[in-house]
Design a protein around this motif. Structure first.
Motif, PDB file in Angstrom:
ATOM      1  N   VAL A  76       0.846  -1.201   0.000  1.00  8.94           N
ATOM      2  CA  VAL A  76       0.000   0.000   0.000  1.00  8.94           C
ATOM      3  C   VAL A  76       0.880   1.249   0.000  1.00  8.94           C
ATOM      4  O   VAL A  76       0.597   2.232  -0.695  1.00  8.94           O
ATOM      5  CB  VAL A  76      -0.949  -0.010   1.217  1.00  8.94           C
ATOM      6  N   TYR A  79       2.285   2.072  -3.412  1.00 10.22           N
ATOM      7  CA  TYR A  79       1.245   2.687  -4.243  1.00 10.22           C
ATOM      8  C   TYR A  79       1.078   4.162  -3.888  1.00 10.22           C
ATOM      9  O   TYR A  79       1.116   5.039  -4.763  1.00 10.22           O
ATOM     10  CB  TYR A  79      -0.078   1.933  -4.046  1.00 10.22           C
ATOM     11  N   GLY A  80       0.903   4.425  -2.607  1.00  6.14           N
ATOM     12  CA  GLY A  80       0.710   5.813  -2.183  1.00  6.14           C
ATOM     13  C   GLY A  80       1.926   6.663  -2.473  1.00  6.14           C
ATOM     14  O   GLY A  80       1.801   7.828  -2.870  1.00  6.14           O
ATOM     15  N   PHE A  93      -1.837  14.123  -7.810  1.00  6.66           N
ATOM     16  CA  PHE A  93      -1.669  12.841  -7.124  1.00  6.66           C
ATOM     17  C   PHE A  93      -1.894  11.698  -8.113  1.00  6.66           C
ATOM     18  O   PHE A  93      -2.915  11.671  -8.808  1.00  6.66           O
ATOM     19  CB  PHE A  93      -2.672  12.762  -5.960  1.00  6.66           C
ATOM     20  N   LEU A  94      -0.942  10.761  -8.203  1.00  2.00           N
ATOM     21  CA  LEU A  94      -0.996   9.610  -9.111  1.00  2.00           C
ATOM     22  C   LEU A  94      -0.986  10.026 -10.579  1.00  2.00           C
ATOM     23  O   LEU A  94      -1.488   9.311 -11.429  1.00  2.00           O
ATOM     24  CB  LEU A  94      -2.211   8.725  -8.822  1.00  2.00           C
ATOM     25  N   TYR A  96       1.051   9.923 -13.375  1.00  2.00           N
ATOM     26  CA  TYR A  96       2.320   9.250 -13.693  1.00  2.00           C
ATOM     27  C   TYR A  96       3.159  10.012 -14.706  1.00  2.00           C
ATOM     28  O   TYR A  96       4.375   9.882 -14.730  1.00  2.00           O
ATOM     29  CB  TYR A  96       2.063   7.833 -14.227  1.00  2.00           C
ATOM     30  N   VAL A 103       4.951  11.397 -21.474  1.00  2.00           N
ATOM     31  CA  VAL A 103       3.768  10.554 -21.312  1.00  2.00           C
ATOM     32  C   VAL A 103       4.137   9.075 -21.410  1.00  2.00           C
ATOM     33  O   VAL A 103       3.758   8.275 -20.563  1.00  2.00           O
ATOM     34  CB  VAL A 103       2.703  10.907 -22.374  1.00  2.00           C
ATOM     35  N   GLY A 104       4.913   8.727 -22.429  1.00  2.00           N
ATOM     36  CA  GLY A 104       5.210   7.316 -22.684  1.00  2.00           C
ATOM     37  C   GLY A 104       5.894   6.631 -21.520  1.00  2.00           C
ATOM     38  O   GLY A 104       5.368   5.697 -20.927  1.00  2.00           O
ATOM     39  N   GLN A 107       4.005   7.061 -17.788  1.00  2.00           N
ATOM     40  CA  GLN A 107       2.859   6.176 -17.566  1.00  2.00           C
ATOM     41  C   GLN A 107       3.327   4.738 -17.366  1.00  2.00           C
ATOM     42  O   GLN A 107       2.798   4.008 -16.538  1.00  2.00           O
ATOM     43  CB  GLN A 107       1.893   6.251 -18.758  1.00  2.00           C
ATOM     44  N   HIS A 108       4.334   4.352 -18.177  1.00  2.90           N
ATOM     45  CA  HIS A 108       4.824   2.980 -18.100  1.00  2.90           C
ATOM     46  C   HIS A 108       5.383   2.683 -16.721  1.00  2.90           C
ATOM     47  O   HIS A 108       5.028   1.699 -16.090  1.00  2.90           O
ATOM     48  CB  HIS A 108       5.913   2.779 -19.161  1.00  2.90           C
ATOM     49  N   ILE A 111       2.620   2.841 -13.870  1.00  3.37           N
ATOM     50  CA  ILE A 111       1.721   1.686 -13.819  1.00  3.37           C
ATOM     51  C   ILE A 111       2.461   0.457 -13.300  1.00  3.37           C
ATOM     52  O   ILE A 111       1.943  -0.305 -12.485  1.00  3.37           O
ATOM     53  CB  ILE A 111       1.104   1.425 -15.215  1.00  3.37           C
ATOM     54  N   VAL A 114       3.038   0.835  -9.487  1.00  2.00           N
ATOM     55  CA  VAL A 114       1.766   0.768  -8.780  1.00  2.00           C
ATOM     56  C   VAL A 114       1.240  -0.672  -8.759  1.00  2.00           C
ATOM     57  O   VAL A 114       0.800  -1.183  -7.727  1.00  2.00           O
ATOM     58  CB  VAL A 114       0.765   1.721  -9.454  1.00  2.00           C
ATOM     59  N   GLU A 115       1.339  -1.344  -9.910  1.00  2.00           N
ATOM     60  CA  GLU A 115       0.870  -2.732  -9.981  1.00  2.00           C
ATOM     61  C   GLU A 115       1.712  -3.629  -9.080  1.00  2.00           C
ATOM     62  O   GLU A 115       1.210  -4.586  -8.502  1.00  2.00           O
ATOM     63  CB  GLU A 115       0.936  -3.254 -11.425  1.00  2.00           C
ATOM     64  N   GLY A 117       2.991  -2.712  -6.258  1.00  4.79           N
ATOM     65  CA  GLY A 117       2.454  -2.489  -4.923  1.00  4.79           C
ATOM     66  C   GLY A 117       1.195  -3.290  -4.694  1.00  4.79           C
ATOM     67  O   GLY A 117       1.030  -3.939  -3.649  1.00  4.79           O
ATOM     68  N   VAL A 118       0.296  -3.270  -5.687  1.00  4.49           N
ATOM     69  CA  VAL A 118      -0.951  -4.036  -5.581  1.00  4.49           C
ATOM     70  C   VAL A 118      -0.627  -5.516  -5.397  1.00  4.49           C
ATOM     71  O   VAL A 118      -1.173  -6.193  -4.511  1.00  4.49           O
ATOM     72  CB  VAL A 118      -1.829  -3.825  -6.826  1.00  4.49           C
TER      73      VAL A 118
END
Lengths: 143, 210
Positions: A76, A79-80, A93-94, A96, A103-104, A107-108, A111, A114-115, A117-118
Protein backbone atom coordinates in the motif's frame (compact mmCIF):
# COMPACT_ATOMS: atom_id res chain seq x y z
CA UNK A 1 2.34 -31.97 6.66
CA UNK A 2 1.69 -34.52 3.97
CA UNK A 3 3.86 -37.63 3.77
CA UNK A 4 2.59 -38.75 0.38
CA UNK A 5 5.63 -38.65 -1.94
CA UNK A 6 3.49 -37.76 -4.96
CA UNK A 7 2.23 -34.56 -3.30
CA UNK A 8 5.70 -33.63 -2.07
CA UNK A 9 7.41 -34.12 -5.45
CA UNK A 10 4.65 -32.39 -7.41
CA UNK A 11 4.61 -29.45 -4.98
CA UNK A 12 8.39 -29.10 -5.25
CA UNK A 13 8.26 -29.18 -9.05
CA UNK A 14 5.35 -26.75 -9.33
CA UNK A 15 6.45 -24.20 -6.72
CA UNK A 16 8.93 -22.24 -8.86
CA UNK A 17 6.97 -22.33 -12.15
CA UNK A 18 3.83 -20.99 -10.40
CA UNK A 19 5.80 -18.05 -9.02
CA UNK A 20 7.40 -17.55 -12.44
CA UNK A 21 3.94 -17.45 -14.04
CA UNK A 22 2.77 -15.03 -11.36
CA UNK A 23 5.67 -12.69 -12.11
CA UNK A 24 4.90 -12.94 -15.83
CA UNK A 25 1.27 -11.99 -15.17
CA UNK A 26 2.47 -9.19 -12.88
CA UNK A 27 4.88 -7.51 -15.27
CA UNK A 28 3.13 -8.33 -18.52
CA UNK A 29 -0.13 -6.66 -17.49
CA UNK A 30 0.55 -3.71 -19.81
CA UNK A 31 0.44 -5.90 -22.87
CA UNK A 32 -1.76 -8.88 -22.08
CA UNK A 33 -4.41 -9.79 -19.57
CA UNK A 34 -3.21 -9.65 -16.01
CA UNK A 35 -1.99 -7.25 -13.38
CA UNK A 36 -1.28 -6.93 -9.72
CA UNK A 37 -4.47 -8.50 -8.38
CA UNK A 38 -4.26 -11.68 -10.44
CA UNK A 39 -0.50 -12.02 -10.04
CA UNK A 40 -0.77 -11.53 -6.30
CA UNK A 41 -3.27 -14.34 -6.00
CA UNK A 42 -1.19 -16.68 -8.20
CA UNK A 43 2.01 -16.10 -6.21
CA UNK A 44 0.09 -16.56 -2.95
CA UNK A 45 -1.26 -19.84 -4.36
CA UNK A 46 2.31 -21.13 -4.77
CA UNK A 47 3.10 -20.42 -1.10
CA UNK A 48 -0.23 -21.88 0.03
CA UNK A 49 0.48 -25.07 -1.94
CA UNK A 50 3.86 -25.26 -0.22
CA UNK A 51 2.28 -24.76 3.20
CA UNK A 52 -0.44 -27.33 2.49
CA UNK A 53 2.08 -30.03 1.59
CA UNK A 54 5.04 -29.25 3.85
CA UNK A 55 3.14 -27.82 6.79
CA UNK A 56 2.42 -24.32 8.11
CA UNK A 57 5.72 -24.14 10.02
CA UNK A 58 7.73 -24.74 6.83
CA UNK A 59 5.68 -22.04 5.12
CA UNK A 60 6.36 -19.61 7.93
CA UNK A 61 10.08 -20.31 7.62
CA UNK A 62 10.04 -18.85 4.09
CA UNK A 63 7.95 -15.81 4.99
CA UNK A 64 7.56 -15.20 8.70
CA UNK A 65 4.39 -13.65 10.12
CA UNK A 66 6.20 -10.41 10.84
CA UNK A 67 7.66 -10.14 7.31
CA UNK A 68 4.21 -10.98 5.95
CA UNK A 69 2.67 -8.08 7.85
CA UNK A 70 5.36 -5.69 6.64
CA UNK A 71 4.77 -6.83 3.05
CA UNK A 72 1.08 -5.93 3.41
CA UNK A 73 1.99 -2.46 4.59
CA UNK A 74 4.78 -2.01 2.05
CA UNK A 75 2.50 -2.71 -0.93
CA UNK A 76 0.00 0.00 0.00
CA UNK A 77 2.87 2.36 0.86
CA UNK A 78 4.52 1.84 -2.53
CA UNK A 79 1.25 2.69 -4.24
CA UNK A 80 0.71 5.81 -2.18
CA UNK A 81 4.37 6.83 -2.53
CA UNK A 82 4.06 6.89 -6.33
CA UNK A 83 1.25 9.40 -5.88
CA UNK A 84 3.30 11.52 -3.48
CA UNK A 85 6.36 11.45 -5.78
CA UNK A 86 4.28 12.55 -8.75
CA UNK A 87 2.96 15.42 -6.62
CA UNK A 88 6.50 16.33 -5.57
CA UNK A 89 7.49 16.44 -9.24
CA UNK A 90 4.81 19.03 -9.91
CA UNK A 91 1.93 16.88 -11.12
CA UNK A 92 -1.32 15.80 -9.52
CA UNK A 93 -1.67 12.84 -7.12
CA UNK A 94 -1.00 9.61 -9.11
CA UNK A 95 -0.28 11.64 -12.28
CA UNK A 96 2.32 9.25 -13.69
CA UNK A 97 3.25 11.54 -16.58
CA UNK A 98 4.87 13.87 -14.06
CA UNK A 99 7.23 11.10 -12.89
CA UNK A 100 9.58 11.43 -15.87
CA UNK A 101 8.04 14.35 -17.72
CA UNK A 102 7.08 12.32 -20.81
CA UNK A 103 3.77 10.55 -21.31
CA UNK A 104 5.21 7.32 -22.68
CA UNK A 105 7.86 6.46 -20.08
CA UNK A 106 6.09 8.13 -17.15
CA UNK A 107 2.86 6.18 -17.57
CA UNK A 108 4.82 2.98 -18.10
CA UNK A 109 6.93 3.31 -14.96
CA UNK A 110 4.01 4.56 -12.88
CA UNK A 111 1.72 1.69 -13.82
CA UNK A 112 4.48 -0.90 -13.33
CA UNK A 113 5.38 0.34 -9.84
CA UNK A 114 1.77 0.77 -8.78
CA UNK A 115 0.87 -2.73 -9.98
CA UNK A 116 3.85 -4.08 -8.06
CA UNK A 117 2.45 -2.49 -4.92
CA UNK A 118 -0.95 -4.04 -5.58
CA UNK A 119 0.64 -7.45 -6.18
CA UNK A 120 2.70 -7.28 -2.99
CA UNK A 121 -0.33 -6.38 -0.86
CA UNK A 122 -2.60 -9.00 -2.44
CA UNK A 123 0.04 -11.77 -2.12
CA UNK A 124 0.73 -11.05 1.53
CA UNK A 125 -2.92 -10.54 2.50
CA UNK A 126 -3.94 -13.86 0.90
CA UNK A 127 -1.04 -15.61 2.61
CA UNK A 128 -1.87 -14.01 5.94
CA UNK A 129 -5.53 -15.00 5.61
CA UNK A 130 -4.61 -18.60 4.86
CA UNK A 131 -2.21 -18.81 7.79
CA UNK A 132 -4.72 -17.12 10.09
CA UNK A 133 -7.45 -19.61 9.20
CA UNK A 134 -5.29 -22.73 9.05
CA UNK A 135 -3.17 -21.77 12.09
CA UNK A 136 -6.27 -21.03 14.16
CA UNK A 137 -7.55 -24.53 13.46
CA UNK A 138 -4.20 -26.11 14.29
CA UNK A 139 -4.12 -24.27 17.62
CA UNK A 140 -7.60 -25.44 18.51
CA UNK A 141 -6.69 -28.99 17.60
CA UNK A 142 -3.72 -28.80 20.00
CA UNK A 143 -5.88 -27.63 22.92
CA UNK B 1 -22.19 -16.46 -34.02
CA UNK B 2 -24.25 -19.63 -33.75
CA UNK B 3 -21.49 -21.45 -31.88
CA UNK B 4 -21.17 -18.55 -29.46
CA UNK B 5 -24.90 -18.68 -28.76
CA UNK B 6 -24.80 -22.43 -28.09
CA UNK B 7 -21.82 -21.99 -25.72
CA UNK B 8 -23.61 -19.14 -23.95
CA UNK B 9 -26.78 -21.17 -23.42
CA UNK B 10 -24.78 -24.18 -22.22
CA UNK B 11 -22.71 -22.14 -19.73
CA UNK B 12 -25.68 -20.20 -18.37
CA UNK B 13 -27.67 -23.42 -17.97
CA UNK B 14 -24.69 -24.92 -16.11
CA UNK B 15 -24.56 -21.83 -13.89
CA UNK B 16 -28.25 -22.16 -12.97
CA UNK B 17 -27.79 -25.90 -12.35
CA UNK B 18 -24.86 -25.30 -9.99
CA UNK B 19 -26.77 -22.55 -8.19
CA UNK B 20 -29.76 -24.85 -7.63
CA UNK B 21 -27.44 -27.63 -6.38
CA UNK B 22 -25.75 -25.21 -3.96
CA UNK B 23 -29.15 -24.29 -2.53
CA UNK B 24 -30.39 -27.88 -2.36
CA UNK B 25 -27.40 -29.58 -0.73
CA UNK B 26 -26.79 -29.37 2.99
CA UNK B 27 -23.18 -30.53 3.04
CA UNK B 28 -20.92 -27.50 3.28
CA UNK B 29 -17.88 -29.17 1.66
CA UNK B 30 -19.99 -29.81 -1.43
CA UNK B 31 -21.24 -26.22 -1.33
CA UNK B 32 -17.66 -24.88 -1.29
CA UNK B 33 -16.52 -27.07 -4.16
CA UNK B 34 -19.61 -26.17 -6.17
CA UNK B 35 -19.17 -22.44 -5.59
CA UNK B 36 -15.66 -22.91 -6.97
CA UNK B 37 -17.20 -24.55 -10.02
CA UNK B 38 -19.67 -21.65 -10.22
CA UNK B 39 -16.78 -19.19 -10.35
CA UNK B 40 -14.98 -21.22 -13.01
CA UNK B 41 -18.13 -21.32 -15.15
CA UNK B 42 -18.53 -17.56 -14.72
CA UNK B 43 -14.92 -17.18 -15.84
CA UNK B 44 -15.70 -19.19 -18.96
CA UNK B 45 -18.66 -16.88 -19.64
CA UNK B 46 -16.41 -13.83 -19.27
CA UNK B 47 -13.97 -15.34 -21.77
CA UNK B 48 -16.87 -15.82 -24.16
CA UNK B 49 -17.67 -12.11 -23.70
CA UNK B 50 -14.01 -11.25 -24.55
CA UNK B 51 -13.44 -9.94 -21.01
CA UNK B 52 -10.23 -11.89 -20.45
CA UNK B 53 -8.96 -9.74 -17.58
CA UNK B 54 -12.17 -10.21 -15.60
CA UNK B 55 -12.18 -13.93 -16.42
CA UNK B 56 -8.60 -14.22 -15.20
CA UNK B 57 -9.45 -12.55 -11.90
CA UNK B 58 -12.61 -14.62 -11.44
CA UNK B 59 -10.73 -17.87 -12.08
CA UNK B 60 -7.81 -16.98 -9.81
CA UNK B 61 -9.72 -15.35 -6.95
CA UNK B 62 -13.18 -16.92 -7.14
CA UNK B 63 -12.32 -20.46 -8.14
CA UNK B 64 -8.83 -20.60 -6.65
CA UNK B 65 -8.07 -18.70 -3.46
CA UNK B 66 -11.66 -18.34 -2.19
CA UNK B 67 -12.16 -22.10 -2.35
CA UNK B 68 -8.92 -22.74 -0.45
CA UNK B 69 -9.76 -20.13 2.21
CA UNK B 70 -13.29 -21.50 2.62
CA UNK B 71 -11.89 -25.02 3.01
CA UNK B 72 -9.39 -23.75 5.58
CA UNK B 73 -12.26 -22.11 7.47
CA UNK B 74 -14.37 -25.28 7.17
CA UNK B 75 -12.07 -27.09 9.58
CA UNK B 76 -13.69 -25.42 12.59
CA UNK B 77 -17.35 -25.31 11.65
CA UNK B 78 -19.75 -28.27 11.39
CA UNK B 79 -19.70 -30.15 8.09
CA UNK B 80 -23.45 -29.95 7.65
CA UNK B 81 -25.80 -27.03 7.34
CA UNK B 82 -28.45 -26.73 10.07
CA UNK B 83 -31.72 -27.99 8.60
CA UNK B 84 -34.15 -25.09 8.59
CA UNK B 85 -37.70 -25.92 9.60
CA UNK B 86 -39.58 -22.77 8.75
CA UNK B 87 -41.00 -22.45 5.23
CA UNK B 88 -41.84 -18.77 5.14
CA UNK B 89 -44.40 -18.11 2.40
CA UNK B 90 -44.05 -14.32 2.60
CA UNK B 91 -40.26 -14.52 2.07
CA UNK B 92 -40.80 -16.69 -1.01
CA UNK B 93 -43.33 -14.23 -2.45
CA UNK B 94 -40.94 -11.30 -1.86
CA UNK B 95 -38.06 -13.19 -3.53
CA UNK B 96 -40.09 -14.08 -6.60
CA UNK B 97 -41.51 -10.54 -6.77
CA UNK B 98 -38.03 -8.97 -6.58
CA UNK B 99 -36.74 -11.41 -9.21
CA UNK B 100 -39.63 -10.54 -11.53
CA UNK B 101 -38.93 -6.82 -11.09
CA UNK B 102 -35.24 -7.36 -11.94
CA UNK B 103 -36.17 -9.32 -15.06
CA UNK B 104 -38.55 -6.49 -15.99
CA UNK B 105 -35.71 -3.98 -15.55
CA UNK B 106 -33.45 -6.04 -17.82
CA UNK B 107 -35.85 -5.28 -20.71
CA UNK B 108 -34.76 -1.61 -20.56
CA UNK B 109 -31.02 -2.38 -20.74
CA UNK B 110 -29.26 -1.85 -24.06
CA UNK B 111 -28.58 -5.13 -25.84
CA UNK B 112 -25.22 -6.86 -25.39
CA UNK B 113 -22.43 -5.30 -27.45
CA UNK B 114 -24.59 -2.33 -28.54
CA UNK B 115 -22.13 0.36 -29.71
CA UNK B 116 -24.70 3.08 -28.99
CA UNK B 117 -25.09 2.05 -25.34
CA UNK B 118 -24.49 4.99 -22.93
CA UNK B 119 -21.49 3.25 -21.37
CA UNK B 120 -19.68 3.30 -24.74
CA UNK B 121 -20.46 6.98 -25.35
CA UNK B 122 -18.95 8.75 -22.35
CA UNK B 123 -15.20 8.33 -21.68
CA UNK B 124 -14.64 4.88 -23.18
CA UNK B 125 -13.91 6.17 -26.73
CA UNK B 126 -11.19 8.45 -25.36
CA UNK B 127 -9.60 5.62 -23.37
CA UNK B 128 -9.65 3.32 -26.40
CA UNK B 129 -8.19 5.97 -28.69
CA UNK B 130 -5.52 7.23 -26.31
CA UNK B 131 -4.28 4.11 -24.55
CA UNK B 132 -2.35 2.55 -27.42
CA UNK B 133 -1.19 5.64 -29.29
CA UNK B 134 -0.59 8.25 -26.58
CA UNK B 135 0.28 6.15 -23.53
CA UNK B 136 1.91 3.29 -25.51
CA UNK B 137 0.16 0.67 -23.38
CA UNK B 138 -1.89 -1.70 -25.55
CA UNK B 139 -3.98 -3.26 -22.76
CA UNK B 140 -6.75 -0.70 -22.18
CA UNK B 141 -7.94 -2.54 -19.07
CA UNK B 142 -4.58 -1.91 -17.40
CA UNK B 143 -4.54 1.80 -18.30
CA UNK B 144 -8.08 2.30 -17.04
CA UNK B 145 -7.37 0.33 -13.87
CA UNK B 146 -3.98 1.73 -12.96
CA UNK B 147 -3.81 5.12 -14.65
CA UNK B 148 -7.16 6.70 -15.53
CA UNK B 149 -8.73 5.33 -12.38
CA UNK B 150 -5.57 4.95 -10.32
CA UNK B 151 -7.29 6.54 -7.34
CA UNK B 152 -9.99 3.85 -7.38
CA UNK B 153 -7.38 1.12 -7.47
CA UNK B 154 -5.54 2.71 -4.54
CA UNK B 155 -8.82 2.48 -2.66
CA UNK B 156 -9.24 -1.16 -3.68
CA UNK B 157 -5.75 -2.01 -2.50
CA UNK B 158 -6.46 -0.33 0.83
CA UNK B 159 -9.71 -2.34 1.08
CA UNK B 160 -7.77 -5.60 0.57
CA UNK B 161 -5.21 -4.45 3.12
CA UNK B 162 -7.87 -3.47 5.66
CA UNK B 163 -9.78 -6.73 5.19
CA UNK B 164 -6.56 -8.68 5.79
CA UNK B 165 -5.83 -6.65 8.92
CA UNK B 166 -9.35 -7.23 10.20
CA UNK B 167 -9.13 -11.01 9.83
CA UNK B 168 -5.66 -11.00 11.39
CA UNK B 169 -6.91 -9.05 14.40
CA UNK B 170 -9.83 -11.46 14.84
CA UNK B 171 -8.01 -14.76 14.29
CA UNK B 172 -4.28 -14.23 14.81
CA UNK B 173 -5.02 -12.26 17.98
CA UNK B 174 -6.92 -15.25 19.33
CA UNK B 175 -4.08 -17.66 18.53
CA UNK B 176 -1.45 -15.43 20.07
CA UNK B 177 -3.15 -15.25 23.47
CA UNK B 178 -3.62 -19.01 23.34
CA UNK B 179 0.05 -19.58 22.54
CA UNK B 180 1.12 -17.41 25.47
CA UNK B 181 -1.15 -19.44 27.74
CA UNK B 182 0.28 -22.76 26.59
CA UNK B 183 3.80 -21.38 26.95
CA UNK B 184 3.06 -20.43 30.55
CA UNK B 185 1.65 -23.86 31.23
CA UNK B 186 4.78 -25.51 29.99
CA UNK B 187 6.63 -23.29 32.49
CA UNK B 188 9.68 -21.31 31.41
CA UNK B 189 11.50 -24.49 30.43
CA UNK B 190 12.24 -23.01 27.04
CA UNK B 191 15.14 -20.66 27.54
CA UNK B 192 14.49 -19.15 24.11
CA UNK B 193 11.41 -17.36 25.43
CA UNK B 194 13.07 -15.03 27.95
CA UNK B 195 15.91 -14.46 25.48
CA UNK B 196 13.54 -13.11 22.88
CA UNK B 197 11.67 -11.16 25.54
CA UNK B 198 14.68 -9.31 26.90
CA UNK B 199 15.71 -7.30 23.85
CA UNK B 200 12.05 -6.41 23.27
CA UNK B 201 11.59 -5.02 26.75
CA UNK B 202 14.97 -3.31 26.48
CA UNK B 203 13.93 -1.52 23.30
CA UNK B 204 10.60 -0.67 24.89
CA UNK B 205 12.24 0.99 27.87
CA UNK B 206 14.68 2.71 25.54
CA UNK B 207 11.74 4.04 23.56
CA UNK B 208 9.91 5.29 26.61
CA UNK B 209 13.13 6.94 27.83
CA UNK B 210 13.61 8.61 24.48
Amino acid sequence: MNQNPVFRVVAKILFAPIIMFGLYVQFHGDFGPGGGFQAGVIIAAAFILHALVFGLQAGRQIISARVNLWMMVLGVTIYGAVGIVSMAKGGLFLDYTALTGSVGSGQHIGILVVEFGVGLTVTSVMLALFHAFAGFVEDRAND
Amino acid sequence: MMVGLVIDIFLLALLVLIAVMVVRTGRLYAVIVMSGAYSLTSAAIFVNLDAVDVAFTEAAVGAGISTVLFLAAMAYIPADEKPSQNRNLLAGVICIGAGALLLFAVMDLPSLGDAMAPVHQHVAPRYLAESGSALHIPNVVTTVLASYRGFDTLGETIVVFTAGLGVLMLLAGATRTKRVKTDNRKVAAKTAKPKTNKPKSATKTARTKA
